[in-house]
Enzyme design. Structure first.
Site, PDB file in Angstrom:
ATOM      1  N   ALA A   8       0.072   7.209 -54.115  1.00 26.94           N
ATOM      2  CA  ALA A   8       0.685   5.886 -54.206  1.00 26.94           C
ATOM      3  C   ALA A   8       2.148   6.066 -54.613  1.00 26.94           C
ATOM      4  O   ALA A   8       2.441   6.494 -55.727  1.00 26.94           O
ATOM      5  CB  ALA A   8      -0.054   5.033 -55.229  1.00 26.94           C
ATOM      6  N   SER A  45      -7.024  11.512 -48.690  1.00 26.10           N
ATOM      7  CA  SER A  45      -6.752  10.208 -49.289  1.00 26.10           C
ATOM      8  C   SER A  45      -5.601  10.307 -50.290  1.00 26.10           C
ATOM      9  O   SER A  45      -5.401  11.358 -50.909  1.00 26.10           O
ATOM     10  CB  SER A  45      -8.019   9.716 -49.994  1.00 26.10           C
ATOM     11  OG  SER A  45      -7.906   8.371 -50.381  1.00 26.10           O
ATOM     12  N   PRO A  46      -4.841   9.233 -50.475  1.00 24.69           N
ATOM     13  CA  PRO A  46      -3.782   9.253 -51.486  1.00 24.69           C
ATOM     14  C   PRO A  46      -4.365   9.512 -52.875  1.00 24.69           C
ATOM     15  O   PRO A  46      -5.336   8.867 -53.270  1.00 24.69           O
ATOM     16  CB  PRO A  46      -3.187   7.847 -51.404  1.00 24.69           C
ATOM     17  CG  PRO A  46      -3.561   7.345 -50.059  1.00 24.69           C
ATOM     18  CD  PRO A  46      -4.889   7.957 -49.748  1.00 24.69           C
ATOM     19  N   ARG A  61     -11.441  13.184 -54.294  1.00 28.46           N
ATOM     20  CA  ARG A  61     -11.855  14.234 -55.237  1.00 28.46           C
ATOM     21  C   ARG A  61     -12.350  15.492 -54.522  1.00 28.46           C
ATOM     22  O   ARG A  61     -12.097  16.607 -54.977  1.00 28.46           O
ATOM     23  CB  ARG A  61     -12.930  13.688 -56.183  1.00 28.46           C
ATOM     24  CG  ARG A  61     -12.373  12.693 -57.202  1.00 28.46           C
ATOM     25  CD  ARG A  61     -13.476  12.094 -58.050  1.00 28.46           C
ATOM     26  NE  ARG A  61     -12.943  11.223 -59.089  1.00 28.46           N
ATOM     27  CZ  ARG A  61     -12.622   9.947 -58.913  1.00 28.46           C
ATOM     28  NH1 ARG A  61     -12.770   9.392 -57.708  1.00 28.46           N
ATOM     29  NH2 ARG A  61     -12.146   9.217 -59.900  1.00 28.46           N
ATOM     30  N   TYR A  70      -3.865  -3.158 -57.981  1.00 24.60           N
ATOM     31  CA  TYR A  70      -2.410  -3.149 -58.027  1.00 24.60           C
ATOM     32  C   TYR A  70      -1.849  -4.459 -57.468  1.00 24.60           C
ATOM     33  O   TYR A  70      -2.598  -5.370 -57.127  1.00 24.60           O
ATOM     34  CB  TYR A  70      -1.873  -1.895 -57.343  1.00 24.60           C
ATOM     35  CG  TYR A  70      -2.347  -0.637 -58.052  1.00 24.60           C
ATOM     36  CD1 TYR A  70      -2.129  -0.456 -59.420  1.00 24.60           C
ATOM     37  CD2 TYR A  70      -3.053   0.354 -57.372  1.00 24.60           C
ATOM     38  CE1 TYR A  70      -2.592   0.663 -60.086  1.00 24.60           C
ATOM     39  CE2 TYR A  70      -3.517   1.494 -58.039  1.00 24.60           C
ATOM     40  CZ  TYR A  70      -3.286   1.636 -59.397  1.00 24.60           C
ATOM     41  OH  TYR A  70      -3.739   2.742 -60.063  1.00 24.60           O
TER      42      TYR A  70
END
Length: 352
Positions: free
Chosen positions: A56, A21-22, A322, A180
């Site tokens: 991101a 994941s980013p 994580r 965002y």
């Protein structure tokens, strides 16, 4: 389906269903990725993930979360990403990029510096949003985007996608989650506009649809395009799962191949029922009701747990954040635990 089945995505095939994941590293200078990003992302490709998505990555300097964010708004950044994507691909993984604009959550400190709004003396910059509503007490009050500003955001996403392609990325993900800019337009909690970009569901989703359309115009038809959403704001009257389903149906028609399903981030101090796999039901609902592939993320950190998400048909891929930080080699550990075969780099075969 099983966790180690391949997944076709247009002309590409993910070698398994595990995706990095980013995850922002807040370690760039002037938006430039460096050797930290090469080692961080590259080690996870060596670790066996099918797809490694960059953090991101800002489509403009104004769209950075912090001064340490990576970017892809100029040629120098594009060229700095190229050796990173080349290394990821050399390990048999797909190189993905998440294109992002932070909106009102921009101009922030790095997490280890406090994570709050940057002070003027620390280099704060002006921020933008759908409406002039600060993210939290003590945060900058953003400027509401006018039509010219909205058009520029769309153009920035388009140009960033073109640079990402030139840098060697094979999959693009548009970030419309975690509070965002694009998420700010989606949610009535942050979007109080009265023009064509506010009010109704149709209007609040307009910018996301325009960005998807602009990116898809320049992103080759043979390469996948993903969209990350926060399925719910976890606040009554905010963005929710049913609206996420409706948006997924819309963007599927515009060329989005998978919805990466997260949640939250728009409103601070919200109580979220965090626990193992707590966001998986949202991925399952969107997959079932919108008829589009989904990714599940959020405290999926055990091999059997990840395998169950895929076997149950809740999602098409499992994204790890994580857990990937804790264990870059999770796919190898999972393969061993589940009795699956996984390719091993020549350099590591004597230990496998």
């Amino acid at each position: 389906m099983s966790l180690f089945d391949p997944l076709p995505q247009r002309s590409l095939t993910l070698r398994n269903r595990l995706v990095v994941s980013p995850m922002c590293q807040y370690s760039a200078s002037d938006g430039m990725p460096d050797t930290w990003h090469l080692v961080h992302l590259g080690s996870r490709a060596v670790g066996g993930a099918a797809l490694v998505i960059s953090e991101a990555t800002a489509v403009s300097a104004q769209g950075r979360i912090s001064p340490g964010d990576t970017g892809i708004w100029n040629r120098a950044q594009q060229e700095a990403w190229a050796p990173i994507t080349a290394f990821i691909k050399a390990q048999g993984a797909i190189a993905g990029i998440q294109l992002a604009h932070a909106g009102r959550k921009a101009s922030a400190q790095r997490p280890w510096e406090g994570g709050g709004a940057l002070a003027a003396e620390a280099g704060a910059w002006s921020t933008v949003a759908p409406s002039p509503i600060a993210f939290d007490a003590g945060w900058h009050v953003p400027e509401a985007l006018d039509q010219a500003g909205i058009d520029q955001v769309v153009a920035d996403f388009r140009a960033a996608a073109e640079r990402a392609l030139a840098a060697g990325f094979q999959l693009a993900e548009i970030h419309a989650a975690h509070g965002y800019l694009l998420h700010q337009f989606l949610s009535p909690l942050s979007n109080q506009r009265t023009d064509g970009y506010g009010g109704s569901f149709e209007n609040r989703t307009r910018l996301v649809r325009e960005v998807v359309g602009a990116v898809r115009e320049v992103w080759p038809a043979e390469l996948p395009l993903w969209l990350r959403v926060s399925a719910t704001d976890w606040v009554e009257g905010g963005w929710d799962a049913q609206q996420s389903v409706a948006l997924a149906r819309m963007v599927k028609e515009l060329g989005v191949d998978l919805i990466d399903v997260s949640s939250g981030g728009l409103v601070p101090h919200v109580k979220i029922p965090v626990g193992p796999g707590y966001q998986v039901p949202f991925a399952a609902q969107i997959r079932r009701e919108a008829g589009i592939a989904t990714g599940a993320v959020g405290m999926i950190d055990e091999p059997a747990q990840a395998a169950a998400v895929i076997a149950d048909g809740a999602a098409d891929v499992v994204l790890q954040a994580r857990e990937s930080l804790r264990d870059p080699y999770f796919p190898r550990r999972a393969a061993k635990a589940l009795g699956a075969k996984i390719a091993v780099p020549l350099q590591y075969q004597r230990s496998w």
